[in-house]
Design a protein around this motif. Structure first.
Motif, PDB file in Angstrom:
ATOM      1  N   LEU A 434     -61.167 -45.357  23.157  1.00  0.00           N
ATOM      2  CA  LEU A 434     -61.421 -44.143  22.400  1.00  0.00           C
ATOM      3  C   LEU A 434     -62.019 -43.118  23.357  1.00  0.00           C
ATOM      4  O   LEU A 434     -62.972 -43.413  24.082  1.00  0.00           O
ATOM      5  CB  LEU A 434     -62.399 -44.426  21.259  1.00  0.00           C
ATOM      6  N   VAL A 435     -61.463 -41.910  23.372  1.00  0.00           N
ATOM      7  CA  VAL A 435     -61.968 -40.833  24.215  1.00  0.00           C
ATOM      8  C   VAL A 435     -62.668 -39.817  23.329  1.00  0.00           C
ATOM      9  O   VAL A 435     -62.105 -39.378  22.326  1.00  0.00           O
ATOM     10  CB  VAL A 435     -60.837 -40.144  25.010  1.00  0.00           C
ATOM     11  N   LEU A 436     -63.894 -39.461  23.701  1.00  0.00           N
ATOM     12  CA  LEU A 436     -64.668 -38.482  22.939  1.00  0.00           C
ATOM     13  C   LEU A 436     -64.950 -37.260  23.798  1.00  0.00           C
ATOM     14  O   LEU A 436     -65.401 -37.386  24.942  1.00  0.00           O
ATOM     15  CB  LEU A 436     -65.992 -39.097  22.479  1.00  0.00           C
ATOM     16  N   PHE A 437     -64.647 -36.086  23.241  1.00  0.00           N
ATOM     17  CA  PHE A 437     -65.062 -34.826  23.837  1.00  0.00           C
ATOM     18  C   PHE A 437     -66.431 -34.501  23.254  1.00  0.00           C
ATOM     19  O   PHE A 437     -66.575 -34.392  22.029  1.00  0.00           O
ATOM     20  CB  PHE A 437     -64.075 -33.706  23.493  1.00  0.00           C
ATOM     21  N   VAL A 438     -67.419 -34.344  24.102  1.00  0.00           N
ATOM     22  CA  VAL A 438     -68.778 -34.146  23.615  1.00  0.00           C
ATOM     23  C   VAL A 438     -69.408 -32.940  24.289  1.00  0.00           C
ATOM     24  O   VAL A 438     -68.940 -32.453  25.332  1.00  0.00           O
ATOM     25  CB  VAL A 438     -69.652 -35.400  23.870  1.00  0.00           C
ATOM     26  N   ASN A 439     -70.443 -32.452  23.667  1.00  0.00           N
ATOM     27  CA  ASN A 439     -71.310 -31.460  24.281  1.00  0.00           C
ATOM     28  C   ASN A 439     -72.623 -32.162  24.550  1.00  0.00           C
ATOM     29  O   ASN A 439     -73.336 -32.547  23.629  1.00  0.00           O
ATOM     30  CB  ASN A 439     -71.507 -30.266  23.339  1.00  0.00           C
ATOM     31  N   LYS A 440     -72.937 -32.375  25.819  1.00  0.00           N
ATOM     32  CA  LYS A 440     -74.107 -33.168  26.211  1.00  0.00           C
ATOM     33  C   LYS A 440     -75.069 -32.270  26.964  1.00  0.00           C
ATOM     34  O   LYS A 440     -74.744 -31.738  28.019  1.00  0.00           O
ATOM     35  CB  LYS A 440     -73.671 -34.346  27.083  1.00  0.00           C
ATOM     36  N   LYS A 441     -76.245 -32.094  26.387  1.00  0.00           N
ATOM     37  CA  LYS A 441     -77.263 -31.217  26.970  1.00  0.00           C
ATOM     38  C   LYS A 441     -76.692 -29.829  27.239  1.00  0.00           C
ATOM     39  O   LYS A 441     -76.893 -29.240  28.302  1.00  0.00           O
ATOM     40  CB  LYS A 441     -77.833 -31.829  28.249  1.00  0.00           C
ATOM     41  N   SER A 442     -75.907 -29.339  26.271  1.00  0.00           N
ATOM     42  CA  SER A 442     -75.308 -27.995  26.285  1.00  0.00           C
ATOM     43  C   SER A 442     -74.162 -27.847  27.277  1.00  0.00           C
ATOM     44  O   SER A 442     -73.696 -26.731  27.514  1.00  0.00           O
ATOM     45  CB  SER A 442     -76.382 -26.927  26.582  1.00  0.00           C
ATOM     46  N   PHE A 443     -73.684 -28.951  27.856  1.00  0.00           N
ATOM     47  CA  PHE A 443     -72.559 -28.882  28.774  1.00  0.00           C
ATOM     48  C   PHE A 443     -71.405 -29.748  28.253  1.00  0.00           C
ATOM     49  O   PHE A 443     -71.632 -30.802  27.650  1.00  0.00           O
ATOM     50  CB  PHE A 443     -72.959 -29.367  30.171  1.00  0.00           C
ATOM     51  N   PRO A 444     -70.156 -29.324  28.477  1.00  0.00           N
ATOM     52  CA  PRO A 444     -69.015 -30.136  28.038  1.00  0.00           C
ATOM     53  C   PRO A 444     -68.893 -31.406  28.860  1.00  0.00           C
ATOM     54  O   PRO A 444     -69.166 -31.410  30.064  1.00  0.00           O
ATOM     55  CB  PRO A 444     -67.819 -29.203  28.261  1.00  0.00           C
ATOM     56  N   ALA A 445     -68.496 -32.481  28.206  1.00  0.00           N
ATOM     57  CA  ALA A 445     -68.342 -33.760  28.886  1.00  0.00           C
ATOM     58  C   ALA A 445     -67.307 -34.599  28.152  1.00  0.00           C
ATOM     59  O   ALA A 445     -66.910 -34.292  27.018  1.00  0.00           O
ATOM     60  CB  ALA A 445     -69.686 -34.497  28.958  1.00  0.00           C
ATOM     61  N   LEU A 446     -66.859 -35.659  28.814  1.00  0.00           N
ATOM     62  CA  LEU A 446     -65.920 -36.613  28.242  1.00  0.00           C
ATOM     63  C   LEU A 446     -66.455 -38.017  28.469  1.00  0.00           C
ATOM     64  O   LEU A 446     -67.055 -38.312  29.511  1.00  0.00           O
ATOM     65  CB  LEU A 446     -64.546 -36.503  28.919  1.00  0.00           C
ATOM     66  N   CYS A 447     -66.221 -38.890  27.495  1.00  0.00           N
ATOM     67  CA  CYS A 447     -66.577 -40.297  27.696  1.00  0.00           C
ATOM     68  C   CYS A 447     -65.560 -41.170  26.984  1.00  0.00           C
ATOM     69  O   CYS A 447     -64.856 -40.719  26.063  1.00  0.00           O
ATOM     70  CB  CYS A 447     -67.990 -40.598  27.201  1.00  0.00           C
ATOM     71  N   SER A 448     -65.462 -42.417  27.413  1.00  0.00           N
ATOM     72  CA  SER A 448     -64.563 -43.375  26.769  1.00  0.00           C
ATOM     73  C   SER A 448     -65.361 -44.575  26.296  1.00  0.00           C
ATOM     74  O   SER A 448     -66.388 -44.946  26.885  1.00  0.00           O
ATOM     75  CB  SER A 448     -63.453 -43.813  27.725  1.00  0.00           C
TER      76      SER A 448
END
Length: 810
Positions: A434-448
Motif C-alpha cells: 500500500l502506498v500512501l501520499f502524506v503530508n509529514k511535518k508540513s512537507f509532502p512525503a510517500l511511504c509504503s
C-alpha cells in the motif's frame, strides 16, 4: 522538460469556452482612477489601442443594478467581437515590435537547453505471456506446459522466459508533441532460440500507438468559425486489459468536449462505431470488449446500456477502475475538495459490469471516499466521522478496511490512523504493498506498507505500527508526481521528482527490498559553466542503492541526498513564511541566481493561484533560467485557497476568498521590504483562476506591481456566476460563492477587463495594456515543446521591456 505519461488521466481545470486563449498583459498605473501616472520609461506604439463599442445593458442582484456596456462580448461568435480581438492582436504586435530581437535571443536560449531526445523510460505493463505459442503449438503439439512466468518444454527440459509489454513516450526530433509507443520485452534461451530470433524481427519492433503530431496535423486542416483550427488535446488514454485496444479521448475544439475513439492495436484502425462525443471519463471491463463511459447528456449514443445517471448538474462524475481491475468505481462529487463538498461512490464488478451498481454509503455533506481493492478487501481513504460525536470538519483523512461484502456496512471496524504530525492525502495499491501520499511535518512525503495488513485483536492501528518505509527524497522542497504505475503485480513504485533547482528525475522505489534506483534525469544543455558546486554531468548512477536511512531519525525529509543532481550551487531556493493581514503565515518560495541577483535592485516576478485546493506547481523549468541569469527573482506564493493542510483551501474560498488576495499582496510586500526585489520592479503572473487572484490584487494595491501577466484569466466573476447556463458555473459556486442567495473562462472576460481598465486609466496608461489572443488555442495553450518556448520568450520579453533588462543582457 518532463514528459508526463499520456496513460495518466489529467485533472480537470477551468477551461476556455471557445478555442481562444487570451493573455492579458497590463502595465499598472499608479492608481486606477487617477488622472496622472508615473511616466513609463519604455517606448509605446504610435498607434492607439482599439476602442470596443458599448451597448447599454443592466444587471441586477440583491436590489442592486449596475451597467455592463461590454456584455455583448459574451457572444464570442459575434463578428464584431472577433474583429475586435484581431485589432487587439495587431496592437499587441505593435507594442512588442521593439522586442523582436530579444524574443529571438530568449527563444534560442530556451531551445538550446532542451535535450536532443525527450523521452520517458519504458514501463513494464501486463502479465507475462508467450507471443510465439501458435508457432510452437503447430510444430510441437502436446510438448508445451504453460507456467506463470515461463514455458516449460517438458520433453526437452528447457525453460524459456516469456514476454510482456514495455510502454514509453518520446518526442521525435523537430516535432512538437509526444508519441506513445510500446515494444515487447523478451528473452530467448535454449533449443527454440532460432525460432524466437526468426519472430523477433516482428515482435520487438516499436509499435506506435498514438502519434499526437499526426492527430494535430489531421485535425489542423479543418476549418472552425472564421479561422483555422489547429488545437488538439489528448485527454484520457486507456489500454485494454488484454493490450489489444487503446481507448482515448480528443478535444479538437478547445472547449473540453472530448470525442472517444477506440483503436484496434492489431491493425492500427479505429474501431467502427466506437466514436462517442462528450465522453468525460471511462474504464475497461475485464473482458477487454466492454467500456464503461460517463458522457454528458445529449451525447451521441452507441450500443450502450445506462448504468447510472447523475441528475444534479452541480456534480462531476468520474469513472475509474481499481488497480487490480476487479472493480470499476463511479465517483459523483461536487467540483472541489471543499469540506462542504458532497461525495458519492458506487462500485461495479468489472467481470460483470451489467449486473448493476452497488452504493458504498449514503451521500453526506463533507464526507468523501476513495476506494481500492486487494484480494477481497476494500481499502477506503475517507474523512467520515468515526463516531457520532467526532468532528472531522477539518477534512482529515484516515484509512478504513473492510471485506467486499461489508462495503455497505455502517461501521467499518478496521481503521488505520495517521500520526499527530502527519495527514493522509492519497493512496495507491499493489499486490503486496500500500502506498500512501502524506503530508509529514508540513512537507509532502510517500511511504509504503506491506500488505495484507493484520489487525489481530485490535480495530485501530496507527501508521507507525505498520513499519512504514518512507521513500528517501532529495529535499523537503521536492515536487512529487507519480508515474502511471499501472502494473498491480509490480513491487516497484515510480515517481518523478523535481524542484525549482533540480531537473526532473525518474526514481523507482522497490517496496519489497526497500531500495531505490535513479532511472533517468532530465538533461539540461547550454548551462553556464560557473554553476558553483552543482554538477553539470548527468552520468547518473543507475545502480540500486540500499536504503541507508533505516534509523527513524534519519527518515527526516530535510536530509539532502547527494545522489540527485541539482543546480543549488548556482541558484538559491528558499521558503519563507510571510505574515498575512490576519496573522496567518503564508509559505513563499523564493528563487534567484547566486551570481546575478542584487539585493534591493533586482526585478522580480510573483506567481499565485489559490483555488480548488490545487498546489502551486514549483517543479523545474529550464525556461526560467533566462530570467534568473539576468538577475530576476522568481517567487511562488502558496496563498490560501490552494493546496496545503486540510483547511488551507477552505480559508481561501467562498466568503473567505479575500484571504487569497491579501496573502498575495503580503507576499509581494515581503519581497520588496526584505530587499529581494526593487520596489518599482515587481511583476505578477496568474493562470486561469490565478488571473482572478492577480487581477484583484492589482486593483486593491496598484502601486505594488509594475506589470502583470494574466493568462486565460477568470476576471468577470460576478457576471459569469450569475449565469447558470454557462458550462460548470454551478460547480464554481462552491469555490467562489453563489451571487444569487466555470469550466470555462470565457475569452470575453479578459477583453471586458481590458476595455474597463482603459476606460478608467489615463491615455498614457491605457496604451500600456495589451490583449493577445491565440485564436486557435484552448485553455491549455498550444502544448508543444517549441511553442511553449515561444510563448515564454514573448512573456519574458514583455517583462524585460516594462520592468528592466530591455537589452536582454545577462
Amino acid at each position: 522538460m518532463a514528459l508526463l505519461s499520456l496513460l495518466v488521466s489529467k485533472p480537470s481545470l477551468k477551461t476556455s469556452f471557445l478555442p481562444l486563449t487570451s493573455h492579458l498583459i497590463p502595465i499598472i498605473p499608479s492608481s486606477p482612477l487617477s488622472s496622472h501616472c508615473t511616466t513609463s520609461t519604455f517606448p509605446l506604439p504610435s498607434q492607439s489601442p482599439p476602442v470596443p463599442k458599448k451597448r447599454p445593458f443592466n444587471i441586477s442582484a440583491h436590489t442592486k443594478t449596475w451597467q455592463d456596456p461590454y456584455h455583448w462580448m459574451r457572444n464570442a461568435k459575434d463578428p464584431d467581437f472577433v474583429d475586435y480581438l484581431n485589432q487587439e492582436n495587431s496592437y499587441a504586435q505593435a507594442f512588442m515590435a521593439d522586442t523582436q530581437n530579444l524574443q529571438r535571443t530568449l527563444l534560442e536560449e530556451m531551445k538550446n537547453r532542451l535535450p536532443t531526445q525527450i523521452s520517458t523510460p519504458p514501463e513494464r505493463r501486463g502479465h507475462w505471456f508467450f507471443p510465439f505459442a501458435p508457432i510452437l503449438l503447430t510444430v510441437m503439439t502436446n510438448l508445451i506446459t504453460l507456467h506463470y512466468k515461463y514455458v516449460n518444454l517438458v520433453s526437452y527440459g528447457i525453460k524459456i522466459n516469456l514476454s510482456r509489454w514495455l510502454y514509453y513516450q518520446y518526442i521525435p526530433e523537430g516535432k512538437e508533441y509526444p508519441v506513445l509507443c510500446r515494444r515487447l520485452e523478451t528473452e530467448e534461451r535454449g533449443l527454440l532460440k532460432t525460432i524466437l530470433n526468426y519472430a523477433k524481427g516482428h515482435f520487438e519492433m516499436e509499435q506506435v500507438l498514438l502519434d499526437w503530431n499526426q492527430i494535430a496535423e489531421q485535425y489542423g486542416k479543418l476549418l472552425f468559425f472564421p479561422f483555422h483550427l489547429s488545437y488538439v488535446h489528448v485527454g484520457t488514454c486507456r489500454v485494454s486489459p488484454d493490450h489489444k485496444f487503446l481507448a482515448y479521448t480528443l478535444d479538437i475544439t478547445g472547449n473540453e468536449q472530448f470525442l472517444l475513439q477506440v483503436k484496434d492495436l492489431s491493425n492500427g484502425y479505429i474501431v467502427s462505431r466506437s466514436q462517442v462525443d462528450g465522453v468525460v471519463s471511462l474504464a475497461w471491463a475485464q473482458d477487454s470488449t466492454t467500456l464503461v463511459l460517463f458522457t454528458k447528456l445529449g451525447s451521441d449514443e452507441i450500443d450502450d446500456v445506462p448504468v447510472f445517471t447523475e441528475s444534479n448538474s452541480s456534480f462531476c462524475v468520474d469513472i475509474t477502475s481499481t488497480k487490480d481491475g476487479k472493480f470499476i468505481t463511479v465517483n459523483s462529487n461536487s467540483r472541489t475538495s471543499s469540506e462542504e463538498g458532497i461525495y458519492l461512490v458506487y462500485v461495479i464488478d468489472a467481470t460483470n459490469p451489467l449486473d448493476g451498481l452497488q452504493r458504498v454509503r449514503e451521500r453526506v455533506s463533507g464526507v468523501r471516499y476513495f476506494l481500492e481493492h486487494h484480494y477481497g478487501v476494500f481499502y477506503i481513504l475517507t474523512n467520515a466521522p468515526l463516531s457520532e460525536s467526532e468532528d472531522r470538519s477539518d477534512g482529515s483523512y484516515y484509512l478504513a478496511q473492510c471485506q467486499v461484502e461489508d462495503i455497505q456496512s455502517s461501521d467499518w471496524q478496521n481503521i488505520i490512523l495517521p500520526s499527530e504530525d502527519m495527514s493522509f492525502q492519497d493512496m495507491d495499491i499493489f499486490n503486496g504493498h500500500l502506498v500512501l501520499f502524506v503530508n509529514k511535518k508540513s512537507f509532502p512525503a510517500l511511504c509504503s506498507v506491506n500488505l495484507p495488513i493484520k489487525f489481530n485483536s485490535v480495530n485501530q492501528l496507527e501508521i507507525e505500527n505498520l513499519d512504514p518505509w518512507f521513500f528517501p527524497l532529495p529535499s523537503s522542497q521536492c515536487n512529487i508526481v507519480p508515474g502511471s504505475n499501472h502494473d498491480f503485480m509490480n513491487p516497484v513504485y515510480r515517481v518523478v521528482l523535481s524542484s525549482p533547482v533540480m531537473p526532473g528525475v525518474v526514481v523507482d522505489y522497490n517496496m519489497s527490498e526497500r531500495i531505490f534506483s535513479i532511472v533517468q534525469q532530465e538533461k539540461v544543455s547550454d548551462i553556464p559553466g560557473d554553476c558553483g558546486s552543482c554538477s553539470l554531468a548527468y552520468e547518473l548512477d543507475t545502480s540500486e542503492h540500499p536504503d541507508l536511512l533505516n534509523d527513524k531519525d534519519k527518515n527526516n525529509l530535510n536530509i539532502e541526498l547527494q545522489r540527485w543532481k541539482d543546480f543549488s550551487g548556482a541558484y538559491c531556493c528558499k521558503t519563507k513564511e510571510v505574515i498575512s493581514h490576519d496573522g496567518v503565515r503564508v509559505p513563499l518560495t523564493i528563487l534567484y541566481s547566486r551570481k546575478a541577483w542584487q539585493r534591493g535592485l533586482s526585478p522580480g516576478l510573483l506567481e499565485g493561484y489559490g483555488a480548488y485546493g490545487e498546489v502551486l506547481d514549483k517543479s523545474w523549468c529550464s525556461d526560467r533560467l533566462s530570467l534568473l541569469d539576468r538577475g530576476w527573482v522568481l517567487a511562488f506564493a502558496d496563498v490560501r485557497g490552494g493546496g496545503g493542510h486540510s483547511l488551507w483551501h477552505k480559508y481561501g474560498s467562498g466568503l473567505n476568498k479575500c484571504n487569497s488576495i491579501y496573502d498575495f499582496i503580503s507576499c509581494g510586500n515581503y519581497l520588496v521590504s526584505e530587499g529581494y526585489v526593487h520596489r518599482d520592479r515587481l511583476g505578477a503572473i496568474g493562470f486561469s483562476a490565478g488571473g482572478l487572484l492577480v487581477g484583484a490584487a492589482i486593483n486593491m494595491n496598484p502601486n505594488l506591481f509594475r506589470a502583470a501577466i494574466l493568462k486565460v484569466p477568470f476576471l468577470d466573476a460576478c457576471n459569469t456566476l450569475l449565469d447558470p447556463s454557462l458550462p460548470l458555473t454551478l460547480l464554481d459556486y462552491e469555490e467562489f460563492g453563489n451571487p444569487q442567495i466555470q469550466s470555462q473562462v470565457g475569452v470575453w472576460e479578459a477583453a471586458k477587463w481590458v476595455a474597463r481598465t482603459r476606460d478608467i486609466a489615463c491615455s498614457h496608461c491605457s496604451r500600456s495594456v495589451i490583449l493577445k489572443t491565440n485564436m486557435t488555442g484552448g485553455h491549455f495553450g498550444e502544448g508543444g515543446c517549441y511553442s511553449q518556448c515561444e510563448e515564454a520568450a514573448y512573456d519574458y520579453a514583455f517583462l524585460m521591456k516594462t520592468i528592466g533588462n530591455v537589452n536582454g543582457n545577462k
